[in-house]
Design a protein around this motif. Structure first.
Motif, short mmCIF file in Angstrom:
data_model
loop_
_atom_site.label_atom_id
_atom_site.label_comp_id
_atom_site.label_asym_id
_atom_site.label_seq_id
_atom_site.Cartn_x
_atom_site.Cartn_y
_atom_site.Cartn_z
N ARG A 1 3.86 -16.99 53.74
CA ARG A 1 5.01 -17.90 53.72
C ARG A 1 4.57 -19.36 53.79
NH1 ARG A 1 10.16 -15.47 54.35
NH2 ARG A 1 10.12 -13.35 55.19
N HIS B 1 11.29 -14.09 41.09
CA HIS B 1 11.65 -14.34 42.48
C HIS B 1 13.08 -13.86 42.74
CE1 HIS B 1 12.07 -15.91 46.44
NE2 HIS B 1 13.05 -16.72 46.08
N VAL C 1 15.49 -13.44 45.96
CA VAL C 1 15.52 -13.84 47.36
C VAL C 1 15.81 -12.69 48.30
CG1 VAL C 1 17.89 -14.69 47.10
CG2 VAL C 1 16.53 -15.44 49.04
N HIS D 1 9.97 -12.65 47.36
CA HIS D 1 11.25 -12.55 48.07
C HIS D 1 11.26 -13.52 49.25
CE1 HIS D 1 11.56 -8.60 46.04
NE2 HIS D 1 10.31 -8.44 46.42
N ASN D 2 12.44 -13.67 49.85
CA ASN D 2 12.58 -14.39 51.12
C ASN D 2 12.92 -13.46 52.28
OD1 ASN D 2 13.48 -16.56 48.94
ND2 ASN D 2 12.82 -17.70 50.75
N THR D 3 13.61 -12.35 52.01
CA THR D 3 14.11 -11.51 53.09
C THR D 3 13.41 -10.16 53.13
OG1 THR D 3 15.86 -10.39 51.83
CG2 THR D 3 16.39 -12.56 52.77
N TRP E 1 5.39 -12.86 49.66
CA TRP E 1 6.49 -13.74 50.04
C TRP E 1 6.42 -15.02 49.20
CZ3 TRP E 1 9.99 -11.40 52.77
CH2 TRP E 1 9.67 -10.53 53.80
N TRP F 1 7.23 -21.12 51.86
CA TRP F 1 8.15 -22.12 52.39
C TRP F 1 7.98 -23.39 51.56
CZ3 TRP F 1 12.42 -22.60 54.75
CH2 TRP F 1 12.78 -23.74 55.45
N GLU G 1 18.52 -19.54 43.25
CA GLU G 1 17.41 -20.07 44.04
C GLU G 1 16.88 -21.41 43.49
OE1 GLU G 1 15.51 -18.75 47.09
OE2 GLU G 1 17.68 -18.58 47.06
N TRP H 1 14.58 -24.52 44.82
CA TRP H 1 13.71 -25.10 45.83
C TRP H 1 12.98 -26.29 45.19
CZ3 TRP H 1 14.16 -23.54 50.74
CH2 TRP H 1 14.73 -22.30 50.98
#
Length: 436
Positions: free
Chosen positions: A49, A70, A72, A100-102, A121, A124, A148, A150
């Motif tokens: 992360r 990707h 999430v 993924h994020n979760t 992952w 961040w 998503e 970022w």
């Protein structure tokens, strides 16, 4: 405002965002530790992360080859599964980099991996972590699913000339307003995407408003869903042993189960006439929902305890405390109430329910899936209720009317057929983006 002033605002916004993303990293680590207590998946590979990916050979072995997708969380991963099937048909030797994020998204994503694929992952959104991710893997193409955005991740891809697309893209009015408020930060991020493929023309217009260049409206990938045949077959076998019709509360969210239980206590017929099955949206709430039912005075039977098929109804509320079995639950149900729509949470995607042949009753809050919800209601494939009390009554009426359920199933089948094709079109668009 002159061009110089506008650029200065953009630079300052990005710098402030980057500084904040860097500063909150200790808080993120603490949050991950807390989440891991209920969901151990959050404790896995935490260094990833923050841009530390091991083993090193992951990046070197497939550099310049990875098709990076990707997704999430759980819903986006299920949409990605549909796209990946189409991509693998076009590129049988494709090497997948899946992020993924979760924890729920990661667990679901593991089912999509083939030999040679990698799952990590997403980093961040600091400059250092996103640059490390891009340098490690150097994808041939990147596909962000649905919503998503970022800023630093997108900028790092642009710096490295990695083409990056937003697929199955959607943007509701609330998110549009938020993006417009943060325009110095969000507008350059949307504008830096190599391609945007929207679900609907309404989504496309909102995306244009926030700075995205929308290449095409390709439809919703989830219309191409094919429910798990083995799970539907098992549901069909189990239904033979049922003495009551099943009424499913699908993907329920916090506060909604309490609404349902209050209705059941006020209306004993609603409990006696059907077998209730509650499937919470988030696995970390399985225990809490089971306890909520018990505290309300209801007997509880959990899916995780069904060793040999279904338990007997006998007044117990069933809790679907498993992941990846929504086709089984929809296959068992005669009617489904759609979670997320009885609190102002925007609803959940109802396409999988329609594909499984289950009649659907929606609550009033469906702004995250407004177009498909409106289409389903207008076509007769779903009903909409003003509140939980009305939804329970409509669901009970549907249970007692096989003709109405059959008509809704026919409408659902027609609706799905009319809107299929997004997976093939999106896969072709990804391929063309790689060839630019």
């Amino acid at each position: 405002m002159n061009l110089h002033s506008s650029r200065s605002r953009i630079t300052l916004a990005r710098a402030a965002y980057s500084a904040l993303a860097w500063a909150v990293q200790p808080l993120l680590r603490r949050k991950l530790r807390r989440r891991a207590v209920a969901e151990p998946g959050y404790a896995e590979q935490v260094p990833e992360r923050f841009g530390h990916y091991m083993p090193e050979t992951w990046g070197q072995d497939g550099r310049g080859q990875w098709v990076w997708v990707h997704a999430v969380s759980l819903g986006e991963t299920r949409a990605a599964a549909i796209l990946l099937q189409a991509l693998r048909q076009k590129m049988p030797s494709m090497r997948l980099l899946l992020t993924h994020n979760t924890a729920t998204g990661r667990a679901e994503g593991q089912k999509l991996l083939q030999e040679g694929d990698v799952q990590v992952w997403v980093p961040w959104d600091t400059l250092a972590a996103t640059r490390a991710f891009v340098a490690q893997f150097r994808p041939a193409v990147g596909v962000l699913m649905e919503t998503e955005i970022w800023p630093n991740l997108i900028a790092s891809c642009a710096e490295a000339s990695v083409p990056l697309a937003l697929a199955n893209a959607r943007l509701n009015a609330k998110s549009e307003a938020g993006a417009l408020r943060m325009a110095p930060l969000s507008r350059p991020a949307y504008a830096a995407l190599s391609a945007v493929w929207a679900q609907t023309e309404a989504d496309a217009q909102r995306l244009r408003n926030v700075g995205a260049k929308v290449d095409a409206v390709l439809g919703n990938l989830k219309f191409d869903v094919q429910p798990d045949a083995a799970q539907l077959a098992r549901a069909g076998q189990w239904r033979k042993d049922l003495s009551l019709p099943v009424l499913l509360f699908a993907s329920s969210r916090e506060g909604e189960e309490a609404q349902l239980l209050a209705e059941l206590k006020k209306n004993p017929q609603a409990l006696q006439a059907v077998q209730w099955l509650i499937v919470p949206r988030h696995p970390q709430r399985f225990d809490a929902v089971a306890q909520l039912c018990a505290d309300a005075g209801f007997a509880v039977s959990r899916r995780s305890q069904w060793d040999h098929g279904l338990p007997q109804p006998e007044g117990a509320v069933w809790i679907g405390d498993s992941l990846g079995e929504m086709p089984l639950y929809y296959g068992l149900a005669d009617v489904a109430l759609m979670g997320g729509s009885f609190e102002p949470l925007g609803g959940q995607n109802l396409i999988e329910s329609l594909a499984c042949g289950t009649s659907v009753v929606l609550g009033p809050h469906t702004f995250n899936f407004s177009e498909v919800s409106d289409l389903a209601v207008l076509s007769g494939a779903a009903l909409r209720s003003a509140d939980m009390a009305a939804a329970v009554q409509q669901a009970l009426a549907l249970v007692q009317s096989p003709q109405a359920r059959m008509a809704a199933e026919t409408s659902a089948r027609d609706l799905l057929q009319q809107h299929r094709g997004a997976a093939e079109a999106t896969a072709e668009a990804v391929l063309q983006l790689m060839l630019r």
